[in-house]
Design a protein around this motif. Structure first.
Motif, mmCIF file in Angstrom:
data_model
loop_
_atom_site.group_PDB
_atom_site.id
_atom_site.type_symbol
_atom_site.label_atom_id
_atom_site.label_comp_id
_atom_site.label_asym_id
_atom_site.label_seq_id
_atom_site.Cartn_x
_atom_site.Cartn_y
_atom_site.Cartn_z
ATOM 1 N N LEU A 14 0.805 -1.218 0.000
ATOM 2 C CA LEU A 14 0.000 0.000 0.000
ATOM 3 C C LEU A 14 0.837 1.267 0.000
ATOM 4 O O LEU A 14 0.407 2.299 -0.506
ATOM 5 N N GLY A 15 2.015 1.213 0.591
ATOM 6 C CA GLY A 15 2.837 2.431 0.680
ATOM 7 C C GLY A 15 2.247 3.401 1.683
ATOM 8 O O GLY A 15 1.308 3.071 2.415
ATOM 9 N N PRO A 16 2.756 4.662 1.730
ATOM 10 C CA PRO A 16 2.278 5.618 2.743
ATOM 11 C C PRO A 16 0.822 6.025 2.502
ATOM 12 O O PRO A 16 0.378 6.159 1.365
ATOM 13 N N LEU A 17 0.097 6.203 3.608
ATOM 14 C CA LEU A 17 -1.308 6.617 3.539
ATOM 15 C C LEU A 17 -1.443 8.050 4.064
ATOM 16 O O LEU A 17 -0.633 8.506 4.875
ATOM 17 N N ALA A 474 -2.876 18.001 -0.217
ATOM 18 C CA ALA A 474 -2.144 19.128 0.396
ATOM 19 C C ALA A 474 -1.331 18.656 1.596
ATOM 20 O O ALA A 474 -0.178 19.066 1.784
ATOM 21 N N ALA A 475 -1.926 17.761 2.409
ATOM 22 C CA ALA A 475 -1.232 17.255 3.606
ATOM 23 C C ALA A 475 -0.043 16.376 3.218
ATOM 24 O O ALA A 475 1.049 16.503 3.783
ATOM 25 N N GLY A 476 -0.247 15.487 2.247
ATOM 26 C CA GLY A 476 0.812 14.551 1.844
ATOM 27 C C GLY A 476 1.957 15.220 1.109
ATOM 28 O O GLY A 476 3.086 14.727 1.108
ATOM 29 N N SER A 482 6.059 14.996 2.491
ATOM 30 C CA SER A 482 6.483 14.655 1.112
ATOM 31 C C SER A 482 6.217 13.203 0.713
ATOM 32 O O SER A 482 7.123 12.521 0.239
ATOM 33 N N VAL A 483 4.959 12.744 0.900
ATOM 34 C CA VAL A 483 4.624 11.388 0.438
ATOM 35 C C VAL A 483 3.662 11.446 -0.758
ATOM 36 O O VAL A 483 3.263 10.416 -1.288
ATOM 37 N N TRP A 484 3.286 12.681 -1.168
ATOM 38 C CA TRP A 484 2.336 12.817 -2.276
ATOM 39 C C TRP A 484 2.893 13.850 -3.255
ATOM 40 O O TRP A 484 3.062 15.007 -2.914
ATOM 41 N N SER A 485 3.177 13.428 -4.466
ATOM 42 C CA SER A 485 3.728 14.358 -5.450
ATOM 43 C C SER A 485 2.595 15.050 -6.201
ATOM 44 O O SER A 485 1.663 14.404 -6.667
ATOM 45 N N LEU A 486 2.706 16.386 -6.312
ATOM 46 C CA LEU A 486 1.695 17.137 -7.054
ATOM 47 C C LEU A 486 2.195 17.519 -8.454
ATOM 48 O O LEU A 486 1.575 18.334 -9.142
ATOM 49 N N ASN A 487 3.332 16.928 -8.870
ATOM 50 C CA ASN A 487 3.800 17.168 -10.235
ATOM 51 C C ASN A 487 2.782 16.590 -11.216
ATOM 52 O O ASN A 487 2.330 15.457 -11.024
#
Length: 567
Positions: A14-17, A474-476, A482-487
Motif C-alpha cells: 500500500l505504501g504511505p497513507l 495538500a497534507a501529503g 512529502s509522500v504525495w507528489s503534485l507534479n
C-alpha cells in the motif's frame, strides 16, 4: 501464519497513507487514501444536527462538530484494522471544512462561548444593511478591492461582529483577552493539537480569504478591515499556507484512534478550494462545480486575482507551501442546492430520502411549467440580494409533488447556469465542459438535467470524494511529509462518467428565460431596516403588508359606515 504474511505483505504494497477530515455543513467524514494511487481505502461519516432557533438563523454545536470528528476517526481506524491495514502507515492528516461558519471560544477553558453561526445564517442582515448604508454611494462592493467579496451576511466578519455585540460571554472574553476566533478549521486544529494545553491557533489562506478581514493582495489580516468591522486583531488565528505542518495530533491513547497521536496535521483548505485541488484544476482556466448543501463553481485564474464585473467572488484558491505562490479563483456561490432536498424531506415531508427525490422527479420527467427559486437565505451569486426569499410559481391544478421534485432539481441546474454565464462573461473564454463533484452528483437525473440546461457536457469523476482528496493531497505534499507528489506527470489518471446534452438548445433557453422571470419575482421580499418618520420614530407604514392591512381596514370601516348610513 500465511494469513499474517499475506496481511503484512498487503500493508507493504500500500505504501504511505494520508487521511483527511472533511467537516461539512451537514456531515463530518474521516477518509484514508493511498498516496501513490489516490485510492480511497476506508472512511466513516456522521451526520451533523443543525438548529434553527429563529427564522433565518442557522447554528451548529462546536462540541458536536468536534465529537463527530473523533467518532469518524475512531470508526475508520476500526475499519482499517479489520482490513489488515496498518494505522501507523498514515503519515499525515489534512483538514477541509465548511467555510465562513464562525466560532468563538475561551482559550483558558477550551469551551465554546456560543454555537457556531453557520455560513447560511441571515441574522446579520440588519448589520449588513447598516454597513452598506455607511459606505459612499451605498455600495456593497466597497471592500471588494481588498477582499474580493461584497459586504454580505455570508462572510465571517459580520457574524463575529454580531457575536461581540449580542453575546455577553463573547464580549467579556474579548475584553479580558481570553477569546479566540476561528472558522471550523481553526477550531478543529486547535482542539486536535492540544486545545487549552498548547493547541495551535491557525487558519490557512483559503479560509482566511472568506472572512472579509483578509487582504487577498498582501495575503494577511488587514488592520483597516479589522478597524472597519471593529475586530481586535489579537483574537484572530495565524494565517498559514494550505500545505505545511501546523502541529501534531494529540489523542487519548485509550482510543483506537490513539494510534494517530503524533501524526502531523499538514494540510488545510476550505472545502471548495479542496475540491478544486482534488479535481486537479491546477491550470489557469480549469473549473469545477461542487454540489453540496450549497453549490460552488470555482475557476482557477492563476497567480493574479481577477475582479469580477458580473457578481462573482474573487477568492484564494490555494497556496500549496510556505514558499509557493498563492493561486486565485473566481467563484460563483449558490446558497441552496442539497439543502433544498433536506427541506423537501424535513419540512414538507414529500420525500423520505434523497434517492426518493430522483425517483419522484424521473416519474414525470418535467416540472410542467412549475419553477422553484429556493432563496431561503436570500440570493447569492450573481445577485447578492439578501432581501430575496424562496418562491414556487407557475402552479396549476395539474401540478403535483413529482413536478415540484423535478422543479427542485432544475433549480440547482438553473442556478449553476447563472454563475457559469457570469464566469464565461468575466473570463471571455466559455467553458467547454464542466467538472463536477459533491454528494448530489450521485443523482444521475440531476447530472443529465445539468448538461441539458448548460448545453455542454458534465464530467463526474468515479471517486466522488474530491474535497477530502484535495485536503489529503495538500497534507501529503507538505514539506517534512512529502509522500504525495503534485507534479502533473505523477498525478493519477482519473476515471470519469460523462453526461452529454440531450435536448435542443432552444428548449433549454426557453426554460432558462422562465427561470429568470421567477428569480425576479423572488426579489425585494424582506427588509429589516424600519423606515423612520421625520421625528426619528418608526412608522407603522414602514411595513408594506401592515400598511396595506391598516389602510384596507380603514377603507372597509368607512365603506361599512357609508353603506349602513344609506339603508
Amino acid at each position: 501464519m500465511n494469513g499474517t504474511m499475506a496481511a503484512s505483505s498487503h500493508r507493504i504494497m500500500l505504501g504511505p497513507l494520508v487521511a483527511a477530515i472533511d467537516q461539512g455543513t451537514s456531515s463530518t467524514r474521516f477518509l484514508v487514501f493511498n498516496s501513490k494511487t489516490a485510492e480511497l481505502l476506508s472512511h466513516h461519516q456522521v451526520e451533523i444536527k443543525q438548529s434553527f432557533p429563529k427564522e433565518g438563523w442557522v447554528e451548529e454545536d462546536p462540541k458536536e462538530i468536534l465529537q463527530s470528528v473523533y467518532e469518524c476517526m475512531e470508526r475508520t481506524c476500526e475499519k482499517l484494522t479489520q482490513l489488515n491495514i496498518d494505522i501507523s502507515n498514515i503519515k499525515a492528516i489534512g483538514v477541509t471544512n465548511q467555510r465562513e461558519t464562525t466560532l468563538v471560544w475561551d482559550k483558558e477553558t477550551g469551551e465554546p462561548l456560543y454555537n457556531a453561526i453557520v455560513w447560511l445564517d441571515l441574522r446579520t442582515q440588519s448589520t449588513v444593511e447598516r454597513l452598506i448604508n455607511k459606505t459612499p454611494g451605498r455600495n456593497k462592493n466597497h471592500l471588494k478591492h481588498k477582499t474580493g467579496l461584497p459586504i454580505s451576511t455570508y462572510f465571517s466578519a459580520v457574524k463575529l461582529r454580531w457575536l461581540m455585540d449580542n453575546v455577553d460571554e463573547v464580549h467579556k472574553a474579548v475584553v479580558s483577552r481570553r477569546a479566540m476566533f476561528g472558522t471550523v478549521d481553526s477550531w478543529l486544529i486547535w482542539c486536535l493539537t492540544g486545545g487549552k494545553s498548547g493547541g495551535v491557533h491557525c487558519t490557512d489562506v483559503t479560509n482566511a480569504s472568506r472572512t472579509m478581514l483578509f487582504n487577498i493582495h498582501t495575503m494577511d489580516w488587514d488592520p483597516e478591515l479589522c478597524k472597519y468591522f471593529g475586530i481586535p486583531m489579537e483574537i484572530l488565528p495565524r494565517v498559514r499556507s494550505s500545505s505545511e505542518i501546523y502541529g501534531l495530533m494529540k489523542i487519548c491513547s485509550s482510543r483506537k484512534s490513539g494510534a494517530l497521536s503524533g501524526i502531523p496535521i499538514s494540510g488545510c483548505l476550505g472545502d471548495q478550494s479542496a475540491a478544486l485541488v482534488g479535481q486537479m484544476c491546477f491550470q489557469d482556466g480549469q473549473a469545477k462545480n461542487t454540489y453540496g448543501t450549497g453549490c460552488f463553481l470555482l475557476r482557477n485564474t492563476g497567480v493574479k486575482p481577477v475582479m469580477s464585473e458580473h457578481g462573482l467572488l474573487t477568492t484564494v484558491a490555494y497556496k500549496l507551501g510556505r514558499d509557493k505562490p498563492a493561486c486565485y479563483a473566481l467563484e460563483g456561490s449558490v446558497a441552496i442546492a442539497g439543502a433544498v432536498v433536506r427541506w423537501l424531506q424535513d419540512n414538507l415531508g414529500i420525500i423520505g430520502s434523497s434517492e426518493e427525490l430522483e425517483k419522484l422527479a424521473a416519474s414525470v420527467g418535467t416540472s410542467y411549467g412549475c419553477y422553484f427559486v429556493p432563496a431561503f437565505s436570500g440570493l447569492y451569486a450573481p445577485y447578492w440580494e439578501p432581501s430575496a426569499r424562496g418562491i414556487i410559481c407557475g402552479l396549476t391544478q395539474f401540478t403535483n409533488k413529482s413536478h415540484l421534485a423535478f422543479a427542485a432539481l432544475e433549480a440547482v441546474c438553473f442556478q449553476t447556469r447563472e454563475i457559469l454565464d457570469a464566469m464565461n462573461q468575466d473570463s471571455g473564454i466559455p467553458l467547454t465542459q464542466l467538472q463536477v463533484d459533491g454528494g448530489m452528483t450521485s443523482n444521475k437525473l440531476l447530472m443529465q438535467l445539468q448538461a441539458d440546461i448548460l448545453c455542454i457536457p458534465v464530467v463526474k469523476p468515479s471517486m466522488p470524494e474530491t474535497t477530502a482528496l484535495g485536503a489529503a493531497m495538500a497534507a501529503g505534499a507538505a514539506e517534512g511529509v512529502s509522500v504525495w507528489s503534485l507534479n502533473p506527470e505523477d498525478l493519477s489518471e482519473v476515471t470519469s462518467e460523462k453526461f452529454e446534452p440531450q435536448i435542443n438548445p432552444e428548449e433549454s433557453e426557453f426554460r432558462y428565460a422562465r427561470w429568470k422571470k421567477a428569480v425576479e419575482k423572488s426579489m425585494n421580499w424582506e427588509t429589516t431596516e424600519p423606515v423612520c418618520n421625520g421625528n426619528g420614530e418608526t412608522s407603522i407604514f414602514s411595513s408594506i403588508p401592515l400598511g396595506f392591512y391598516i389602510i384596507g381596514s380603514m377603507l372597509m370601516l368607512i365603506g361599512a359606515k357609508y353603506l349602513t348610513g344609506h339603508k
